[in-house]
Design a protein around this motif. Structure first.
Motif, PDB file in Angstrom:
ATOM      1  N   PHE A 101       0.829  -1.206   0.000  1.00 52.14           N
ATOM      2  CA  PHE A 101       0.000   0.000   0.000  1.00 52.14           C
ATOM      3  C   PHE A 101       0.866   1.258   0.000  1.00 52.14           C
ATOM      4  CE2 PHE A 101      -1.861   3.380   2.619  1.00 52.14           C
ATOM      5  CZ  PHE A 101      -2.978   3.690   1.854  1.00 52.14           C
ATOM      6  N   MET A 102       1.898   1.270   0.852  1.00 50.22           N
ATOM      7  CA  MET A 102       2.777   2.432   0.913  1.00 50.22           C
ATOM      8  C   MET A 102       3.551   2.603  -0.390  1.00 50.22           C
ATOM      9  SD  MET A 102       2.194   3.883   3.765  1.00 50.22           S
ATOM     10  CE  MET A 102       3.555   5.050   3.784  1.00 50.22           C
ATOM     11  N   ARG A 103       3.944   1.474  -0.997  1.00 51.21           N
ATOM     12  CA  ARG A 103       4.676   1.548  -2.266  1.00 51.21           C
ATOM     13  C   ARG A 103       3.796   2.155  -3.355  1.00 51.21           C
ATOM     14  NH1 ARG A 103       5.354  -3.409  -2.871  1.00 51.21           N
ATOM     15  NH2 ARG A 103       7.199  -3.573  -1.531  1.00 51.21           N
ATOM     16  N   LYS A 104       2.541   1.692  -3.438  1.00 48.84           N
ATOM     17  CA  LYS A 104       1.630   2.237  -4.447  1.00 48.84           C
ATOM     18  C   LYS A 104       1.337   3.707  -4.185  1.00 48.84           C
ATOM     19  CE  LYS A 104      -0.706  -2.148  -5.429  1.00 48.84           C
ATOM     20  NZ  LYS A 104      -2.003  -2.890  -5.367  1.00 48.84           N
ATOM     21  N   ARG A 105       1.198   4.044  -2.916  1.00 44.78           N
ATOM     22  CA  ARG A 105       0.924   5.439  -2.569  1.00 44.78           C
ATOM     23  C   ARG A 105       2.086   6.341  -2.970  1.00 44.78           C
ATOM     24  NH1 ARG A 105       0.118   7.575   3.635  1.00 44.78           N
ATOM     25  NH2 ARG A 105      -0.419   9.755   3.148  1.00 44.78           N
ATOM     26  N   TYR A 106       3.307   5.873  -2.712  1.00 43.25           N
ATOM     27  CA  TYR A 106       4.495   6.651  -3.075  1.00 43.25           C
ATOM     28  C   TYR A 106       4.642   6.739  -4.588  1.00 43.25           C
ATOM     29  CZ  TYR A 106       9.272   8.417  -2.705  1.00 43.25           C
ATOM     30  OH  TYR A 106      10.392   9.199  -2.794  1.00 43.25           O
ATOM     31  N   ASP A 107       4.396   5.620  -5.287  1.00 39.66           N
ATOM     32  CA  ASP A 107       4.497   5.624  -6.746  1.00 39.66           C
ATOM     33  C   ASP A 107       3.464   6.563  -7.368  1.00 39.66           C
ATOM     34  OD1 ASP A 107       6.556   3.822  -6.667  1.00 39.66           O
ATOM     35  OD2 ASP A 107       5.297   2.064  -7.060  1.00 39.66           O
ATOM     36  N   ARG A 108       2.254   6.589  -6.814  1.00 41.21           N
ATOM     37  CA  ARG A 108       1.214   7.464  -7.347  1.00 41.21           C
ATOM     38  C   ARG A 108       1.611   8.934  -7.182  1.00 41.21           C
ATOM     39  NH1 ARG A 108      -2.516   5.432  -4.743  1.00 41.21           N
ATOM     40  NH2 ARG A 108      -2.704   6.908  -3.007  1.00 41.21           N
ATOM     41  N   THR A 109       2.198   9.264  -6.040  1.00 39.64           N
ATOM     42  CA  THR A 109       2.642  10.646  -5.811  1.00 39.64           C
ATOM     43  C   THR A 109       3.772  11.028  -6.766  1.00 39.64           C
ATOM     44  OG1 THR A 109       2.077  10.385  -3.472  1.00 39.64           O
ATOM     45  CG2 THR A 109       3.430  12.271  -4.060  1.00 39.64           C
ATOM     46  N   LEU A 110       4.705  10.105  -6.972  1.00 36.85           N
ATOM     47  CA  LEU A 110       5.790  10.373  -7.909  1.00 36.85           C
ATOM     48  C   LEU A 110       5.267  10.564  -9.328  1.00 36.85           C
ATOM     49  CD1 LEU A 110       8.594   7.900  -6.748  1.00 36.85           C
ATOM     50  CD2 LEU A 110       8.528  10.370  -6.437  1.00 36.85           C
ATOM     51  N   GLN A 111       4.286   9.769  -9.729  1.00 33.79           N
ATOM     52  CA  GLN A 111       3.724   9.886 -11.072  1.00 33.79           C
ATOM     53  C   GLN A 111       3.016  11.231 -11.258  1.00 33.79           C
ATOM     54  OE1 GLN A 111       4.011   8.035 -13.774  1.00 33.79           O
ATOM     55  NE2 GLN A 111       5.357   6.596 -12.711  1.00 33.79           N
ATOM     56  N   GLU A 112       2.349  11.723 -10.209  1.00 33.59           N
ATOM     57  CA  GLU A 112       1.699  13.031 -10.304  1.00 33.59           C
ATOM     58  C   GLU A 112       2.730  14.136 -10.506  1.00 33.59           C
ATOM     59  OE1 GLU A 112      -0.510  13.359  -6.743  1.00 33.59           O
ATOM     60  OE2 GLU A 112      -2.090  11.950  -7.342  1.00 33.59           O
ATOM     61  N   GLY A 113       3.826  14.077  -9.742  1.00 36.08           N
ATOM     62  CA  GLY A 113       4.887  15.062  -9.916  1.00 36.08           C
ATOM     63  C   GLY A 113       5.552  14.949 -11.270  1.00 36.08           C
ATOM     64  N   TYR A 114       5.741  13.697 -11.739  1.00 38.06           N
ATOM     65  CA  TYR A 114       6.364  13.480 -13.043  1.00 38.06           C
ATOM     66  C   TYR A 114       5.486  14.043 -14.165  1.00 38.06           C
ATOM     67  CZ  TYR A 114       8.135  10.950 -17.124  1.00 38.06           C
ATOM     68  OH  TYR A 114       8.624  10.627 -18.357  1.00 38.06           O
ATOM     69  N   ALA A 115       4.175  13.828 -14.076  1.00 35.75           N
ATOM     70  CA  ALA A 115       3.263  14.341 -15.103  1.00 35.75           C
ATOM     71  C   ALA A 115       3.262  15.868 -15.134  1.00 35.75           C
ATOM     72  CB  ALA A 115       1.853  13.812 -14.847  1.00 35.75           C
ATOM     73  N   ALA A 116       3.301  16.491 -13.949  1.00 33.90           N
ATOM     74  CA  ALA A 116       3.335  17.954 -13.902  1.00 33.90           C
ATOM     75  C   ALA A 116       4.630  18.503 -14.487  1.00 33.90           C
ATOM     76  CB  ALA A 116       3.174  18.428 -12.456  1.00 33.90           C
ATOM     77  N   MET A 117       5.750  17.856 -14.175  1.00 35.35           N
ATOM     78  CA  MET A 117       7.029  18.294 -14.731  1.00 35.35           C
ATOM     79  C   MET A 117       7.099  18.065 -16.235  1.00 35.35           C
ATOM     80  SD  MET A 117       8.787  19.816 -12.516  1.00 35.35           S
ATOM     81  CE  MET A 117      10.232  19.939 -13.563  1.00 35.35           C
ATOM     82  N   GLU A 118       6.477  17.008 -16.719  1.00 36.55           N
ATOM     83  CA  GLU A 118       6.455  16.753 -18.163  1.00 36.55           C
ATOM     84  C   GLU A 118       5.696  17.848 -18.897  1.00 36.55           C
ATOM     85  OE1 GLU A 118       7.670  14.138 -20.452  1.00 36.55           O
ATOM     86  OE2 GLU A 118       9.064  14.448 -18.786  1.00 36.55           O
ATOM     87  N   ARG A 119       4.598  18.312 -18.314  1.00 37.27           N
ATOM     88  CA  ARG A 119       3.863  19.414 -18.937  1.00 37.27           C
ATOM     89  C   ARG A 119       4.702  20.691 -18.953  1.00 37.27           C
ATOM     90  NH1 ARG A 119      -0.883  20.755 -15.909  1.00 37.27           N
ATOM     91  NH2 ARG A 119      -0.331  19.284 -14.269  1.00 37.27           N
ATOM     92  N   THR A 120       5.418  20.936 -17.854  1.00 38.03           N
ATOM     93  CA  THR A 120       6.296  22.110 -17.810  1.00 38.03           C
ATOM     94  C   THR A 120       7.403  22.007 -18.845  1.00 38.03           C
ATOM     95  OG1 THR A 120       5.865  22.357 -15.436  1.00 38.03           O
ATOM     96  CG2 THR A 120       7.786  23.487 -16.322  1.00 38.03           C
TER      97      THR A 120
END
Length: 339
Positions: free
Chosen positions: A218-237
């Protein structure tokens, strides 16, 4: 009880305390922009002298190198003062944040992750510093350079000046569109970074409970989901950042090519607007690249400003948190300190 400080108040207070630095900085910005306009004009005059078979005056060469020296000196002074002023803003902001933390109630530390609070002191304050060192002041300097270059081009080549007058509003609209998209992406990126910073200490603090209940996945998925959100925002930038510079460079090349073709035209009407000497052509090419170079730099500075605005907004939200009521002992100590 609301805090008496805000990001804008802190910045204005810092400016008030450093009036001499700000005045010298303003003078160095204008000086670097003004001195940078003169070397191409001297170079154009030197080339016209050589192409017409006239003697090349030594004073012309000395003045050319002297102006280059003055331009670089003013630019170096500007960058040094920007660094000093930015560090003083950083020091003042972190001092105010520390004072704010000491007056927060206990529930503020429960409702806010420790990583999110720490990100205010480190990442967000650093971006506010960049608002001046690589943002607003640099954009002001580039704007002064663009205005000065356009004034010179209006005197040297009216046709080119009219062409740029038609193109620059389109570039401004494109720049505004990129600015809006990047602001939204930067806000999402900073929020994701704060959540990521908070998950790590939370996982370490609760590591035994995580192992006992078998919540590693659960913690791994939660951390991965947060990283993916940051990665998607940086990709748009990164997408808008990568799109902006090529558009400006292609426009620069097209304008230069069109003006050179028109200046070589045999039509008297065209030559009246675009005709120029060899030396003036060299100066015009230099000015065209210089007027588009600040626009390209403004595109980079927009990203810096958007990051800084996102960081300043987060710092401001933290400073607006309600503070705890003072105890009688603290109130007494405060009165004794003021006395």
């Amino acid at each position: 009880m609301k805090t008496e400080h805000s990001v804008l108040k802190v910045i204005l207070h810092t400016v008030k305390q450093n009036k001499r630095i700000c005045m010298t900085l303003f003078a160095s910005v204008l000086g670097s922009a003004g001195f940078a306009l003169l070397p191409p004009l001297i170079l154009a005059k030197a080339i016209d002298c050589l192409t017409s078979g006239q003697a090349f005056p030594l004073a012309l060469a000395l003045s050319y190198f002297g102006l280059l020296l003055l331009t670089n000196t003013a630019t170096s002074l500007r960058e040094s003062l920007l660094t000093i002023f930015g560090q003083r803003i950083t020091h003042k902001l972190r001092t105010v944040l520390c004072q704010k933390v000491s007056h927060l109630p206990a529930d503020a530390f429960v409702s806010h992750d420790s990583g999110a609070i720490a990100s205010r002191f480190v990442g967000d304050v650093d971006t506010v510093e960049e608002l001046f060192t690589s943002g607003i002041i640099s954009m002001f300097a580039d704007a002064c350079t663009m205005i000065g270059i356009y004034a010179v081009l209006w005197q040297k080549n009216r046709g080119l000046a009219i062409t740029l007058l038609a193109i620059l509003p389109l570039i401004a609209l494109f720049t505004r569109h990129v600015q809006k998209k990047m602001l939204a992406a930067q806000m999402d990126s900073r929020k994701a970074a704060a959540r990521t910073s908070g998950l790590v200490p939370e996982a370490i603090h609760c590591i035994r409970m995580i192992h006992v209940f078998g919540k590693e996945g659960f913690m791994r998925k939660r951390y991965d989901r947060t990283l993916q959100e940051g990665y998607a925002a940086m990709e748009r930038t990164n997408f808008y950042d990568a799109l902006y510079s090529p558009v400006i460079l292609i426009t620069d090349a097209l304008v230069t090519g069109i003006v050179m073709l028109l200046s070589a035209s045999s039509g008297p009407e065209v030559r009246m607007f675009f005709g120029m000497s060899v030396g003036t052509a060299v100066a015009v090419i230099s000015y065209i690249s210089r007027i588009f170079s600040p626009i390209e730099s403004i595109g980079m500075e927009i990203q810096t400003i958007q990051e800084a605005l996102a960081g300043a907004k987060r710092v401001g939200e933290f400073l607006e948190l309600p503070t705890r009521l003072e105890t009688s002992v603290e109130a007494g100590e405060k009165v004794m300190t003021e006395l």
